[in-house]
Each structure stands twice: as C-alpha cells, then as structure tokens.
Design a protein around this motif. Structure first.
Motif, short mmCIF file in Angstrom:
data_model
loop_
_atom_site.label_atom_id
_atom_site.label_comp_id
_atom_site.label_asym_id
_atom_site.label_seq_id
_atom_site.Cartn_x
_atom_site.Cartn_y
_atom_site.Cartn_z
N ALA A 172 10.09 -15.39 69.10
CA ALA A 172 11.07 -14.58 69.67
C ALA A 172 11.80 -13.74 68.80
O ALA A 172 12.14 -12.55 68.96
N PHE A 173 12.05 -14.18 67.49
CA PHE A 173 12.80 -13.51 66.73
C PHE A 173 11.90 -12.05 66.23
O PHE A 173 12.41 -10.88 66.34
N GLU A 174 10.49 -12.27 66.06
CA GLU A 174 9.83 -11.07 65.81
C GLU A 174 9.51 -10.12 67.18
O GLU A 174 9.46 -8.76 66.94
N ALA A 175 9.58 -10.75 68.20
CA ALA A 175 9.42 -9.73 69.48
C ALA A 175 10.80 -8.95 69.59
O ALA A 175 10.91 -7.96 69.85
N ALA A 176 11.98 -9.58 69.48
CA ALA A 176 13.26 -8.83 69.21
C ALA A 176 12.98 -7.82 68.35
O ALA A 176 13.67 -6.75 68.45
N GLN A 177 12.53 -8.13 67.31
CA GLN A 177 12.55 -7.05 66.03
C GLN A 177 11.69 -6.00 66.62
O GLN A 177 11.85 -4.82 66.19
#
Length: 308
Positions: free
Chosen positions: A245-250
């Motif tokens: 999720a963190f990388e998707a948000a990035q």
C-alpha cells in the motif's frame, strides 16, 4: 500536493456497505465459498481475508474501486434499495465515463443488487421475480456514442417506462438527453469522483491494511482529491500493481505531479538557479547566465558527437 492531516473522516459512514458489496462480489464470482477471514478490522467492525487468500477476480483493482465509489455515492444499503429498487421508481446516475458503463452493469449483476433481483437491459415480458430495468447506451470501441446509439438508448428508456419495475438510467459524461426526456426524468445523482478517502479504503482492502499508523502513513502520501480525480484510469491501475500500500501511494503521488517544463536542451531554470529573479544582484544573475550557457554548450557538444 501531500496532505499530512490525519483522516478525521475515517472510517467513512459508507464503509460497512462497501465491505458488504465486496463480499457479495466475491461470493457471486467465486465458484466456491469465500475462505474464512482471519484479520479483524476495527474500523469496519468486521474481518477480512488477506490478499493472497483471495481469487484474482475479487482483487481486481478496477472493480473494487468502482464498488467503493458506488458505496460512497449511493449507500448505505437501505438508502440504495429505497431509491433504486423502489417499485415504480426511476433513478438516473451521472458522472460516469463511457468506458465505465459495462463495468457498472457487471457490478450491478454481481453484488450491488441483491441476488433475488434480476437486472435486465431489455424489458422483461414475463419476469419470474423482482426486476431492475437497466438503461444504458452502447458505445463504440473508442468510447464514443453515435447518434444512432443515443437514439436506441432513448428508445430503451421509453420502452421501460410503461412497466412497473424500477428503472436505473446510466447517463455518461458528454451525452445530453432529448428535451422531452429531460422534462420528465428526475435529476441525476452523480457518482462520487475518486478522492483520498475512497483511495485509502481501496488500498486498505487490496493490501489488508488494518493498522492505524500504517494507514495514516499511506494517507500522508496520497495526492489531494483534485489530483486523484484527474488521474487516468490506466495510471491508477499501474500504481495499484505495487507490492504494498505504501508503494502504491508513492506511485500515485509521483503520477499526480505536473510534468516539469523542460527547455529544448533539457535544462530548466530551477536546475540552474534562475536567470533573472527579482531581488538578485547583477553579479548573481551574470553568474547564473554563465552557468547556463556553459551547460548549454556541453549539451550541444554532446548532441553533435552523438549525431556524428
């Protein structure tokens, strides 16, 4: 733009309805019952399965995104049934891109409408149970709607009106109904655009995010509502292929950044410190000009060598 404020409106009131729709989609599409869920989610008051335990169909990010938008727009379920499934009722949805018409039809038939209600795109002559009449235009491969397609769409609405079954009309962006239909049909209800809360709910569902600090970290990376709503559908899907999720948000944050205005030789004023900024001394401006032209000569020399 990064919004660092905590999600004061999280969880949204429509979240339980979104969770219900996602479960129904899973039950409708999967040939077997959904695997027992193991992770407790305090926000929704229920449990959820991990991403790896769910079929590829039920973790289709485009379908889940639309389900969540529909829940945010027309939920909770009691409100949806009262407006859309009321006998004799006529409802019209707008704020829909032409490419989303088929997806909405699919989701109506696989979870949004209760399983005892049949969704018909043509007027049923002898329905065996409760019916929802769905009126939507056909589209060309390019997403355009021809005059003939619009005429067929309006004829479909006219054919549905004499029957007592409720009617749901999908009105895509850019299509204007004829004046006679505009006079008699209700004002459209708009499908909610993608915003930070909708995207946060989607990321939490796709990546099984139930920890509040992790959720807030993801939220801090998400672009503002306007930027998210403006992203191309393919850009969203590409970002949602990220492993976390963190990388998707990035990825979403990067995609929402405006393209830098590049000079012909690839240098920008920001890269060289500015050429003629107010408050800068003549010596400072001259030094920046020297730097600029020095870098430009290097770039030009590189191009000449490459072309030789």
């Amino acid at each position: 733009m990064i919004n660092t404020l905590p999600p004061d409106d999280y969880p949204p009131a429509w979240l339980p309805y979104a969770v219900t729709l996602i479960r129904r989609l899973s039950e409708s599409v999967d040939s077997e019952a959904v695997a027992p869920v193991e992770v407790w989610d305090g926000d929704s008051g229920g449990t959820r399965s991990s991403r790896t335990e769910r079929s590829i169909i039920t973790t289709h990010s485009g379908r889940l995104l639309m389900l969540i938008r529909m829940a945010a727009s027309f939920g909770p379920e009691e409100s949806f049934q009262d407006r859309v499934l009321r006998p004799g009722g006529v409802t019209m949805w707008a704020g829909i891109k032409p490419r989303e018409l088929t997806l909405i039809e699919y989701l109506l038939k696989h979870g949004v409408v209760p399983s005892n209600v049949q969704v018909y795109t043509r007027s049923p002559h002898r329905p065996s149970g409760p019916v929802l009449q769905l009126c939507k235009p056909d589209t060309q491969y390019t997403g355009e709607i021809s005059k003939a397609m619009q005429a067929a769409f309006e004829n479909r609405i006219s054919e549905a009106l004499p029957l007592p079954a409720p009617i749901l009309i999908l009105l895509p962006d850019g299509l204007e109904l004829s004046e006679p239909l505009q006079r008699i049909l209700p004002d459209p209800e708009r499908l909610a655009p993608i915003d930070r809360i909708i995207m946060l709910v989607l990321l939490c569902e796709l990546y099984n995010v139930s920890d509040a600090p992790e959720r807030e970290a993801v939220l801090r990376l998400l672009p503002d509502d306007t930027s998210l709503a403006a992203l191309e559908y393919t850009s969203l899907l590409m970002a949602l292929r990220a492993p976390s999720a963190f990388e998707a948000a990035q990825a979403l944050h990067r995609m929402a950044q405006p393209a830098r205005a590049m000079r012909q030789n690839g240098l920008t004023l920001e890269e060289i410190g500015g050429l003629d900024l107010p408050g800068k001394s003549g010596e400072h401006q001259l030094r920046n000009q020297e730097v600029f032209y020095g870098k430009r000569k290097q770039a030009d020399a590189g191009v000449s060598e490459g072309s030789g």
